[in-house]
Design a protein around this motif. Structure first.
Motif, PDB file in Angstrom:
ATOM      1  N   TRP A  25       0.839  -1.204   0.000  1.00 51.09           N
ATOM      2  CA  TRP A  25       0.000   0.000   0.000  1.00 51.09           C
ATOM      3  C   TRP A  25       0.876   1.258   0.000  1.00 51.09           C
ATOM      4  CZ3 TRP A  25      -0.894   4.306   3.040  1.00 51.09           C
ATOM      5  CH2 TRP A  25      -2.087   5.006   2.792  1.00 51.09           C
ATOM      6  N   MET A  26       1.878   1.276   0.880  1.00 51.12           N
ATOM      7  CA  MET A  26       2.753   2.460   0.963  1.00 51.12           C
ATOM      8  C   MET A  26       3.496   2.692  -0.338  1.00 51.12           C
ATOM      9  SD  MET A  26       3.989   3.330   4.670  1.00 51.12           S
ATOM     10  CE  MET A  26       5.605   2.693   4.620  1.00 51.12           C
ATOM     11  N   SER A  27       3.875   1.574  -1.009  1.00 54.66           N
ATOM     12  CA  SER A  27       4.646   1.730  -2.240  1.00 54.66           C
ATOM     13  C   SER A  27       3.788   2.317  -3.355  1.00 54.66           C
ATOM     14  CB  SER A  27       5.221   0.386  -2.674  1.00 54.66           C
ATOM     15  OG  SER A  27       4.193  -0.478  -3.113  1.00 54.66           O
ATOM     16  N   LEU A  28       2.465   2.231  -3.202  1.00 51.26           N
ATOM     17  CA  LEU A  28       1.568   2.771  -4.227  1.00 51.26           C
ATOM     18  C   LEU A  28       1.103   4.189  -3.888  1.00 51.26           C
ATOM     19  CD1 LEU A  28      -0.577  -0.459  -4.843  1.00 51.26           C
ATOM     20  CD2 LEU A  28       1.329   0.397  -6.210  1.00 51.26           C
ATOM     21  N   HIS A  29       1.597   4.705  -2.766  1.00 47.92           N
ATOM     22  CA  HIS A  29       1.205   6.051  -2.340  1.00 47.92           C
ATOM     23  C   HIS A  29       2.450   6.905  -2.107  1.00 47.92           C
ATOM     24  CE1 HIS A  29      -2.480   3.853  -1.564  1.00 47.92           C
ATOM     25  NE2 HIS A  29      -3.128   5.004  -1.483  1.00 47.92           N
ATOM     26  N   ASN A  30       2.248   8.201  -2.065  1.00 53.29           N
ATOM     27  CA  ASN A  30       3.306   9.124  -1.678  1.00 53.29           C
ATOM     28  C   ASN A  30       2.784  10.079  -0.621  1.00 53.29           C
ATOM     29  OD1 ASN A  30       5.733   8.472  -2.765  1.00 53.29           O
ATOM     30  ND2 ASN A  30       5.448   9.665  -4.657  1.00 53.29           N
ATOM     31  N   LYS A  31       3.700  10.523   0.224  1.00 53.79           N
ATOM     32  CA  LYS A  31       3.304  11.415   1.305  1.00 53.79           C
ATOM     33  C   LYS A  31       4.476  12.342   1.570  1.00 53.79           C
ATOM     34  CE  LYS A  31       1.917  11.083   6.181  1.00 53.79           C
ATOM     35  NZ  LYS A  31       1.659  10.148   7.272  1.00 53.79           N
ATOM     36  N   GLY A  32       4.231  13.601   1.656  1.00 52.20           N
ATOM     37  CA  GLY A  32       5.329  14.531   1.902  1.00 52.20           C
ATOM     38  C   GLY A  32       4.867  15.961   1.839  1.00 52.20           C
ATOM     39  N   ILE A  33       5.836  16.855   1.763  1.00 51.55           N
ATOM     40  CA  ILE A  33       5.507  18.271   1.717  1.00 51.55           C
ATOM     41  C   ILE A  33       4.691  18.584   0.460  1.00 51.55           C
ATOM     42  CG2 ILE A  33       6.487  20.607   1.680  1.00 51.55           C
ATOM     43  CD1 ILE A  33       9.036  19.208   2.948  1.00 51.55           C
ATOM     44  N   ALA A  34       5.072  17.917  -0.647  1.00 54.73           N
ATOM     45  CA  ALA A  34       4.397  18.185  -1.918  1.00 54.73           C
ATOM     46  C   ALA A  34       2.923  17.780  -1.864  1.00 54.73           C
ATOM     47  CB  ALA A  34       5.107  17.441  -3.055  1.00 54.73           C
ATOM     48  N   THR A  35       2.592  16.799  -1.015  1.00 53.22           N
ATOM     49  CA  THR A  35       1.199  16.361  -0.931  1.00 53.22           C
ATOM     50  C   THR A  35       0.541  16.871   0.342  1.00 53.22           C
ATOM     51  OG1 THR A  35       1.773  14.323   0.209  1.00 53.22           O
ATOM     52  CG2 THR A  35       1.766  14.241  -2.186  1.00 53.22           C
ATOM     53  N   ALA A  36       1.108  17.879   0.951  1.00 55.67           N
ATOM     54  CA  ALA A  36       0.583  18.500   2.171  1.00 55.67           C
ATOM     55  C   ALA A  36       0.424  17.492   3.299  1.00 55.67           C
ATOM     56  CB  ALA A  36      -0.748  19.208   1.880  1.00 55.67           C
ATOM     57  N   GLY A  37       1.340  16.526   3.366  1.00 55.94           N
ATOM     58  CA  GLY A  37       1.342  15.569   4.464  1.00 55.94           C
ATOM     59  C   GLY A  37       0.270  14.505   4.379  1.00 55.94           C
ATOM     60  N   ARG A  38      -0.464  14.461   3.251  1.00 58.61           N
ATOM     61  CA  ARG A  38      -1.474  13.410   3.107  1.00 58.61           C
ATOM     62  C   ARG A  38      -0.965  12.357   2.143  1.00 58.61           C
ATOM     63  NH1 ARG A  38      -5.981  14.697   0.590  1.00 58.61           N
ATOM     64  NH2 ARG A  38      -5.059  16.541  -0.349  1.00 58.61           N
TER      65      ARG A  38
END
Lengths: 311, 303
Positions: A51-64
């Protein structure tokens, strides 16, 4: 529980009464505790890594967490660092696995033909490194390799030679092969030795009558008869080598500069997660590596299904 | 017998092959030479470790690396382990012990229960579960460390002893070994006879099955205890508190500090003595439990 289901299981030809079939449910009681741990610490982490490998999370995605599909995998399999690491562990597999198997096989075959006190002591001594934690083993060899501490200079000096720098970039590959070989040959040797011991000695008698010598008996009779153990050992060695982590990680600080923090795929995943806090990409690397290891060992088992007896 | 008669022959042509036995005299000597070389290769690093643990911090850099130095400082080093950073080494040692016992015993209990259940009960879903189990043997455990870290963090278990113990309870190989062993070692007739006599399933398990499975239990216990004692990747990832580290990660940290740091942070003598002491329990256990593991470790190769 339906009758057809239980009949499909091996050795289930016994008459199945209602009480007996209810009794079979005790199986759930026995398996349940392990199944719980299996679910929480194997199925769940694997699923979560996917699941995590299919998602991204960071500053660019506003932490979501944002679904990105196969983006991370495209990134991983075009990432020169990851690919170089994969290629490196593949080279380790090609060198390290045969070296370990050959040394273990030779030792086991020798020990099998000799029943002296020396051979019994040797069997024990070869096995002892298995009881040494990999961290301590790597640390110890790090000292032995070190130009400051090690005996290498003394030993090579006796022969009028200069000791090579075992911890240089050029030599570190061989130095790591040596550590792992030292650590694991004993374990493999014990498995091969036990398999050899389980062969009925009368098998050799006919060969001896036909004039076969020790080497012919070893290569033509003994080795083919223990092929299922050999296949198992190769799979163990294969899986272990592809996830190479502890030894290079420990040797890193002794071998200044010769081992980068992304030397193997596992080290790269570790650094990505814990030095750079990129857990999504780290999960991608871990999952991709795990998948490749799984497929690799599966293909190997498939190709050797005749030798291993697994069908 | 054949070997002793061969050995009593005073002279034997080295090149001649003795066809009366698989091993000729010349070959026997050659074999022993190879064995001695192998033994030396496997023992020298440990010999070095034992010798080096008797040296002072500066003594490690001087003189013959494979022989004792002028000072015998083993006791000073052990004392040093009690005083350096408040004797944290012994906390690590105790932690390793707790992890190994809890992880080893726990994993063995789960493996024995599950292996026996899979071998002797035909419940729905059994074949599927066994196939999953076989597949999971090929899943590299290190691939699970990073997602396990994130999961444990979600459960609030990060940086606790549970973070090391709970994942260590998982031993698919252990279940597989017990399942293979129990298949033949526990005959259906014995179980049925017990049932006819009115014994319940649990009583059968404790009084009949467990004694029959003893070799498999010892083997799995040994394998899982060693695996937990030697574990490095998992505790390195999930523990931050120095007081919770096992000895492997603790010494790794000292070594990294000593390599990076200057003068006072270099505690090579403590690293070496600490490493030496940490290998003593398992080596002693293996040497004293020989008769159990020598047969047992090969269980997996017997189908």
């Amino acid at each position: 529980m339906s009758l057809s289901k239980s009949a499909a299981a091996p050795a289930a030809a016994r008459p199945t009464s209602k009480i007996a079939s209810r009794r079979q449910r005790w199986g759930y009681v026995y398996v349940a505790p392990f199944a719980a741990v299996f679910t929480v610490f194997l199925v769940l982490p694997l699923g979560y890594a996917l699941w995590m490998s299919l998602h991204n999370k960071g500053i660019a995605t506003a932490g979501r967490s944002v679904f990105v599909g196969a983006d991370n995998y495209v990134k991983a399999f075009t990432d020169p660092v990851f690919l170089e690491g994969l290629w490196r562990v593949l080279r380790f597999v090609l060198v390290m696995v045969p070296v370990q198997i050959v040394v273990a096989l030779v030792a086991a075959l020798l020990l099998d033909t000799l029943a002296t006190r020396l051979s019994r002591a040797t069997r024990l001594l070869i096995f002892v490194p298995y009881a040494i934690p990999a961290v301590i083993g790597a640390l110890m060899w790090g000292f032995l390799y070190s130009p400051r501490f090690g005996p290498a200079q003394d030993v090579f000096g006796l022969l009028g030679l200069t000791a090579p720098n075992f911890l240089s970039s050029a030599n570190i590959f061989g130095s790591l092969v040596n550590i792992v070989t030292w650590q694991w040959v004993g374990y493999y040797m014990i498995i091969i030795y036990a398999a050899l011991r389980s062969i009925d000695p009368s098998v050799y008698e006919a060969a001896v009558l036909d004039g076969a010598d020790g080497r012919q008996i070893a290569l033509r009779i003994k080795v083919p008869m223990i092929s299922s153990s050999m296949v198992m050992i190769v799979v163990f060695a294969l899986i272990g080598t592809l996830q190479f982590f502890t030894e290079p990680q420990v040797l890193r600080s002794s071998a200044q500069g010769a081992i980068p923090s992304d030397y193997t795929p596992n080290m790269y995943a570790f650094a990505t997660a814990f030095n750079y806090s990129q857990f999504n990409y780290a999960s991608t690397l871990a999952f991709a590596l795990g998948f490749l290891v799984f497929v690799g060992s599966y293909v190997f088992l498939f190709l050797t299904r005749k030798q291993s007896g697994l069908k | 017998m054949a070997t002793s008669t061969l050995a009593s022959k005073a002279t034997t042509d080295r090149t001649a092959r003795d066809t009366s036995g698989p091993v000729g005299q010349g070959r026997r000597i050659g074999s022993h030479v190879v064995l001695v070389i192998l033994a030396v290769y496997f023992v020298v690093p440990l010999w070095w470790l034992a010798v080096a643990s008797t040296k002072t911090n500066s003594g490690l850099f001087a003189g013959d690396a494979l022989w004792f130095g002028s000072d015998f400082a083993l006791w000073d080093n052990v004392t040093g382990l009690f005083t350096h950073q408040g004797g944290i080494y012994w906390t690590w040692f105790r932690n390793s012990f707790v992890y190994a016992v809890a992880g080893g015993v726990g994993a063995t209990v789960l493996s024995v229960l599950a292996g026996y259940g899979l071998a002797k009960y035909r419940f729905r879903g059994r074949s599927v579960f066994f196939a999953l189990l076989l597949g999971s043997v090929m899943v590299p455990m290190t691939a699970l460390v990073i997602p396990t870290f994130v999961l444990l963090s979600g459960m609030g278990l990060l940086n606790t002893m549970w973070a090391v113990i709970l994942p260590s309870l998982l031993s698919p190989v252990g279940v597989y070994l017990v399942r293979v062993y129990a298949q033949d070692a526990v005959p259906e007739e014995v179980l049925d006879a017990g049932r006819v006599d009115g014994a319940g399933e649990l009583r059968l398990f404790f009084q009949v099955v467990l004694p029959l499975l003893r070799p498999a239990i010892v083997t799995v216990l040994l394998l899982t205890t060693v695996a937990t004692w030697n574990n490095f990747f998992l505790p390195l990832a999930v523990l931050r508190d120095p007081n919770l580290l096992p000895v492997t990660v603790g010494i790794y940290n000292w070594q990294a500090l000593s390599n990076a740091g200057a003068g006072g942070e270099q505690v090579w003598n403590l690293i070496v003595t600490g490493s030496f002491l940490s290998v003593v329990p398992l080596v002693a256990a293996f040497l004293s439990l020989q008769k159990y593991w020598q047969g047992g470790l090969s269980l997996g190769s017997v189908r």
